[in-house]
Design an enzyme around this catalytic site. Structure first.
Site, PDB file in Angstrom:
ATOM      1  N   GLY A   1       0.633  -1.280   0.027  1.00 21.19           N
ATOM      2  CA  GLY A   1      -0.075   0.223   0.049  1.00 21.19           C
ATOM      3  C   GLY A   1       1.093   1.373  -0.139  1.00 21.19           C
TER       4      GLY A   1
ATOM      5  CB  SER B   1      -2.549  -1.573   2.170  1.00 18.89           C
ATOM      6  OG  SER B   1      -1.558  -2.401   2.462  1.00 18.89           O
ATOM      7  CB  ALA B   2      -3.971  -6.857   0.332  1.00 21.33           C
TER       8      ALA B   2
ATOM      9  CB  CYS C   1       5.256   9.608  25.555  1.00 20.03           C
ATOM     10  SG  CYS C   1       3.959  10.955  25.068  1.00 20.03           S
TER      11      CYS C   1
END
Length: 471
Positions: free
Chosen positions: A69, A194-195, A320
């Site tokens: 992707g 995206s697959a 963080c």
């Protein structure tokens, strides 16, 4: 172990697994060859393309398969910009795009192009008028995700596409998170996906370029995939991606309703079970399986570690950690709390019992992390009689200084919460901090606590965040 991180990668769909195994035996040959094995591979590749095009609602010859992707995004942006280079070099993106889009924008800017980043509201959505207002005569391309990957907010793609079409600017839509639930509405020009986001195998992306869109593929020319995705096609993975997309689409309506009920259960009950929580994202215009919330006085990675120990796989938009001091760019753009961020993204088939067990475990996990950090224990309001642990100076008039330099989130916010009651109403607290997350989390704390955030001031080290006590 319940897996609640489908927004990162969904488990391989059983239909996709079957197609993958079958294609390993049938689709290994070169589809460009004319002998029997090559013709068989070509038939499988063509069938996969037709199935994927049907799901996208485009022509098969408009769709190519890419190695990922991310590669689809990069190829789409580079090709569209190159194809319209005579128009100009201006690129528009939203502030909450996937990092693959923002990295492509950075690369474009580094090469001399210009980029406009359109902001979002506190739900994570762009305003169509603001997006339209960013269009210029030299705009070569605009990019907008169909739905956000961190908070699930669905973007007004159709309205933005209409404005772009009126201005003669192509719109590239990153549909990675939404394509498994349905086609993208609107008159868009390019689309990527995206697959592994919908239950297909990793290593397969989609790039759709509508007919009539000026497009110039970058890099050396390759004869495969219309010259837009170089290299030998991974036919077994491509076939599995198309088969899984068709399968999840067939199940989408019923599963979407069920997952919406489960995520709404989380959205409603987490604030009731855990004090000091902010649920983020649009409450209505959202993907079925994603819900995100942030907890005051904890850091997301510690909560994730504790939840993993309790048997739950979730993710966080908070960053963080010892390796990075910056919060998620999505949460930063939204202006919401980043500390203690938890994203729950349910894959299709998630049992309701797993969600109930998660809701039973979460309060104890958050309370345990807060206790270790010495955070306030009240269910709301300010704990004003407790002074900071060595970080607070004496009040100077109506001003109290909290030195949190060198201390990472959520410690600066914890120190602020401890001392805000030590100044009179109308007095101020200056929090000295060099953690980037404080720039987002201190204003968010004020929003949640009903205190006034005055602003940020320069300091010898880091920044000074000024808060006025209003109650």
């Amino acid at each position: 172990m319940p897996y609640f991180d489908a927004a990162s990668a969904a488990p391989l769909h059983p239909v996709g697994r079957q197609a993958l195994l079958a294609a390993l035996d049938e689709g290994w040959a070169d589809p460009a060859r004319l002998y029997r094995e090559g013709r068989r591979a070509r038939l499988l590749l063509d069938a996969a393309r037709e199935a994927a095009a049907e799901a996208v609602e485009c022509r098969p010859d408009e769709l190519v398969f890419t190695p990922s992707g991310t590669r689809a995004v990069h190829a789409g942006i580079e090709g569209a910009l190159a194809g319209r280079r005579r128009v100009g070099r201006h690129l528009i993106v939203s502030a909450v795009e996937h990092s693959s889009v923002l990295h492509a924008a950075e690369a474009h800017e580094a090469l001399g192009g210009s980029v406009t980043e359109v902001g979002v509201d506190r739900t994570g959505a762009v305003a169509p008028d603001a997006f339209a207002g960013s269009l210029r005569p030299d705009t070569a391309l605009a990019c907008l995700q169909s739905a956000n990957h961190e908070v699930g907010t669905v973007q007004p793609v159709a309205e933005v596409a209409e404005a772009c079409r009126a201005a003669g600017v192509p719109l590239l839509v990153d549909a990675a998170q939404s394509l498994g639930w349905g086609p993208v509405a609107g008159d868009w020009s390019l689309l990527t996906a995206s697959a592994h986001k919908w239950g297909g195998p990793s290593g397969v992306g989609l790039l759709v370029v509508r007919k009539g869109v000026r497009f110039a593929p970058s890099g050396p020319r390759d004869e495969r995939e219309s010259g837009r995705a170089a290299g030998f096609e991974n036919i077994p993975a491509v076939l599995a991606a198309a088969a899984s997309l068709r399968a999840v689409r067939a199940e989408a309506a019923g599963e979407a309703a069920r997952l919406r009920e489960l995520t709404e259960r989380i959205r409603t009950r987490v604030p009731a079970l855990v004090p000091d929580v902010e649920v983020t994202g649009d409450p209505e215009r959202r993907l079925p399986g994603i819900v995100t919330f942030s907890c005051l006085y904890v850091d997301g990675e510690t909560v994730l570690h504790e939840l993993d120990g309790a048997g739950f796989s979730v993710s966080s938009g908070s960053s963080c950690t010892s390796s990075t001091l910056t919060p998620s760019h999505v949460l930063r753009a939204m202006g919401v709390l980043s500390e203690g961020n938890v994203r729950v993204s349910l894959p299709p088939g998630t049992p309701a019992e797993d969600v109930e067990r998660f809701l039973a475990v979460l309060p104890g996990v958050v309370a345990g992390v807060r206790e270790k950090l010495g955070a306030p224990v009240t269910a709301g309001g300010v704990r004003g009689t407790e002074r900071g642990a060595g970080g607070s100076g004496a009040p100077a008039g109506d001003v109290l200084v909290v030195d949190a330099l060198g201390r990472r989130c959520p410690v600066p916010v914890i120190e602020l919460s401890r001392v805000i009651g030590d100044v009179p109403v109308g007095g101020t607290v200056r929090v000295l901090a060099d953690d980037e997350a404080a720039r987002l989390d201190i204003p968010a704390w004020c929003e949640m606590r009903g205190q006034e955030y005055v602003g940020e001031e320069s300091a010898d080290r880091g920044s000074a965040y000024v808060v006025r006590r209003t109650s």
